[in-house]
Motif scaffolding. Sequence first.
Motif, PDB file in Angstrom:
ATOM      1  N   SER A  38      36.848 -31.193  67.066  1.00 20.93           N
ATOM      2  CA  SER A  38      38.016 -31.996  67.448  1.00 20.93           C
ATOM      3  C   SER A  38      38.941 -31.231  68.391  1.00 20.93           C
ATOM      4  CB  SER A  38      38.795 -32.445  66.215  1.00 20.93           C
ATOM      5  OG  SER A  38      39.498 -31.365  65.625  1.00 20.93           O
ATOM      6  N   HIS A  39      38.780 -29.917  68.467  1.00 22.93           N
ATOM      7  CA  HIS A  39      39.623 -29.101  69.341  1.00 22.93           C
ATOM      8  C   HIS A  39      38.945 -28.753  70.670  1.00 22.93           C
ATOM      9  CE1 HIS A  39      41.566 -28.641  65.464  1.00 22.93           C
ATOM     10  NE2 HIS A  39      42.652 -28.284  66.119  1.00 22.93           N
ATOM     11  N   ARG A  40      37.688 -29.068  70.788  1.00 22.23           N
ATOM     12  CA  ARG A  40      36.960 -28.700  72.013  1.00 22.23           C
ATOM     13  C   ARG A  40      37.436 -29.479  73.238  1.00 22.23           C
ATOM     14  NH1 ARG A  40      33.231 -24.987  71.015  1.00 22.23           N
ATOM     15  NH2 ARG A  40      31.966 -25.090  69.143  1.00 22.23           N
ATOM     16  N   GLY A  41      37.873 -30.695  73.063  1.00 17.24           N
ATOM     17  CA  GLY A  41      38.264 -31.526  74.195  1.00 17.24           C
ATOM     18  C   GLY A  41      39.679 -31.290  74.685  1.00 17.24           C
ATOM     19  N   LEU A  42      40.359 -30.293  74.190  1.00 10.81           N
ATOM     20  CA  LEU A  42      41.747 -30.066  74.569  1.00 10.81           C
ATOM     21  C   LEU A  42      41.892 -29.383  75.924  1.00 10.81           C
ATOM     22  CD1 LEU A  42      43.253 -28.956  71.126  1.00 10.81           C
ATOM     23  CD2 LEU A  42      43.320 -31.208  72.199  1.00 10.81           C
ATOM     24  N   ASN A  43      40.818 -28.812  76.447  1.00  8.02           N
ATOM     25  CA  ASN A  43      40.825 -28.151  77.753  1.00  8.02           C
ATOM     26  C   ASN A  43      41.914 -27.092  77.874  1.00  8.02           C
ATOM     27  OD1 ASN A  43      38.646 -29.643  78.705  1.00  8.02           O
ATOM     28  ND2 ASN A  43      39.988 -31.331  79.308  1.00  8.02           N
TER      29      ASN A  43
END
Length: 95
Positions: A71-76
């Motif tokens: 869930s934190h991977r897409g925060l860029n």
Amino acid sequence: MALPPSFKQAHKEDLEAIVQILVKIANRPAQQIKPHLDTMLEQLLEPEERPFYETATPQEWVSAFREWVESHRGLNLPPLSDEAISRESIYGERG
């Protein structure tokens, strides 16, 4: 969850006594008291859901952790530099 009719029937006299006491205390008609009493009883009789940490298996913990990581991977967000995570920058003079 509504109170089952069997519960209401089994405790009819007790429920009516409670309503009459609340009518006296609240100085309101029984028609106003009964919905509140029903709601309160539903909450009291509903089994409490136990928290995840009490019921999860080791595999469920692993799965939940991986979901959290993903869930934190897409925060860029930019990665921290080596300098930002060096001992000196974390502890300063306390080294």
